[in-house]
Design an enzyme around this catalytic site. Structure first.
Site, PDB file in Angstrom:
ATOM      1  N   GLY A  46      41.588  40.787  53.707  1.00  0.00           N
ATOM      2  CA  GLY A  46      40.239  40.480  54.178  1.00  0.00           C
ATOM      3  C   GLY A  46      40.299  39.922  55.587  1.00  0.00           C
ATOM      4  N   CYS A  91      46.412  32.780  54.565  1.00  0.00           N
ATOM      5  CA  CYS A  91      45.354  33.104  55.523  1.00  0.00           C
ATOM      6  C   CYS A  91      45.989  33.612  56.806  1.00  0.00           C
ATOM      7  CB  CYS A  91      44.507  31.859  55.801  1.00  0.00           C
ATOM      8  SG  CYS A  91      43.156  32.167  56.945  1.00  0.00           S
ATOM      9  N   HIS A 133      36.889  33.353  49.932  1.00  0.00           N
ATOM     10  CA  HIS A 133      37.712  32.943  51.082  1.00  0.00           C
ATOM     11  C   HIS A 133      37.044  33.352  52.404  1.00  0.00           C
ATOM     12  CE1 HIS A 133      41.912  32.510  52.970  1.00  0.00           C
ATOM     13  NE2 HIS A 133      41.277  33.222  53.884  1.00  0.00           N
ATOM     14  N   GLU A 134      36.506  34.580  52.447  1.00  0.00           N
ATOM     15  CA  GLU A 134      35.909  35.072  53.701  1.00  0.00           C
ATOM     16  C   GLU A 134      34.566  34.396  53.999  1.00  0.00           C
ATOM     17  OE1 GLU A 134      37.973  36.447  55.378  1.00  0.00           O
ATOM     18  OE2 GLU A 134      39.326  37.298  53.888  1.00  0.00           O
ATOM     19  N   HIS A 137      35.194  31.181  55.604  1.00  0.00           N
ATOM     20  CA  HIS A 137      35.464  31.319  57.048  1.00  0.00           C
ATOM     21  C   HIS A 137      34.154  31.366  57.835  1.00  0.00           C
ATOM     22  CE1 HIS A 137      39.781  31.780  57.612  1.00  0.00           C
ATOM     23  NE2 HIS A 137      39.882  32.755  56.727  1.00  0.00           N
TER      24      HIS A 137
HETATM   25  O1  GNR Z   1      45.426  38.605  53.444  1.00  0.00           O
HETATM   26  C1  GNR Z   1      44.957  37.653  52.823  1.00  0.00           C
HETATM   27  N1  GNR Z   1      45.397  37.406  51.579  1.00  0.00           N
HETATM   28  C2  GNR Z   1      44.811  36.494  50.725  1.00  0.00           C
HETATM   29  C3  GNR Z   1      45.505  36.132  49.571  1.00  0.00           C
HETATM   30  C4  GNR Z   1      44.958  35.246  48.661  1.00  0.00           C
HETATM   31  C5  GNR Z   1      43.699  34.720  48.906  1.00  0.00           C
HETATM   32  C6  GNR Z   1      42.994  35.053  50.041  1.00  0.00           C
HETATM   33  C7  GNR Z   1      43.542  35.935  50.945  1.00  0.00           C
HETATM   34  S1  GNR Z   1      42.661  36.396  52.368  1.00  0.00           S
HETATM   35  C8  GNR Z   1      43.959  36.764  53.464  1.00  0.00           C
HETATM   36  C9  GNR Z   1      43.423  37.327  54.760  1.00  0.00           C
HETATM   37  C10 GNR Z   1      42.600  36.272  55.454  1.00  0.00           C
HETATM   38  O2  GNR Z   1      43.053  35.285  55.961  1.00  0.00           O
HETATM   39  N2  GNR Z   1      41.302  36.439  55.422  1.00  0.00           N
HETATM   40  O3  GNR Z   1      40.491  35.506  55.957  1.00  0.00           O
HETATM   41 NI    NI Z   2      41.635  33.637  55.930  1.00  0.00          NI
END
Ligand code: GNR
Ligand code: NI
Length: 169
Positions: A46, A91, A133-134, A137
């Protein structure tokens, strides 16, 4: 298409709160395509606008093994959360660190797609984790914000030091 620079913690711009996108126009679509290319290049599942210093609420995701199921979320919102799971996260903006936090196990969310069409869907597993998670952000939040103050302080010192060293080539 273009590969964009990904901001690294403790860059303060990761704390910016992204603004809703008024209209999905060609400019937004180009940004989405560039973000997707950047995410694939960095081997992430992501990427959020905030991480590439773009001010709008846009996210790209691909949790497929084959890396051929891109998802584009504009103005994503979680409208329902169910259950709790331990989530092992990393991340792209905090390279080299991963840790376990708690997330909702399944979610219902809505967003606009790459054509500006509104949709609503449910997600669980890795997709649900990634959407949470996104969206964090976009709100200026990082997964390490959920860790204990002691862990965060140790991490902050380490990454502050790293950020003051010349970039590795
Ligand atoms: O690549 C990513 N792997 C991930 C693994 C577990 C939980 C969340 C993520 S998101 C991360 C890419 C990223 O930092 N997106 O903001
Ligand atoms: Ni991230």
């Amino acid at each position: 298409m273009a590969i964009l620079d990904i901001l690294h913690y403790p860059d303060e711009r990761l704390r910016n709160v992204a603004r809703p996108v008024a209209r999905v126009d060609a400019d937004i679509q180009r940004t989405l395509d560039d973000m997707l290319e950047t995410m694939y290049d960095a081997q992430g599942i992501g990427l959020s606008a905030t991480q590439v210093d773009y001010p709008g609420r846009v996210v790209v995701i691909d949790v497929s093994e084959e890396r051929n199921q891109p998802r584009f979320l504009v103005n994503p919102e979680i409208i329902h959360r169910d259950g709790m799971v331990e989530s092992q996260e990393g991340c792209l903006s905090i390279p080299g660190y991963c840790d376990t936090i708690e997330r909702a196990e399944s979610i219902r969310y809505r967003a606009l797609d790459r054509d500006g069409k509104a949709f609503e869907d449910e997600a669980d597993g890795l997709l649900a984790i990634c959407i949470q998670h996104e969206i964090d952000h976009l709100d200026g939040k990082l997964f390490i914000d959920y860790l204990s103050p002691l862990k965060r302080q140790r991490l902050h010192k380490k990454y502050l030091k790293l950020s003051k060293q010349p970039a590795a080539s």
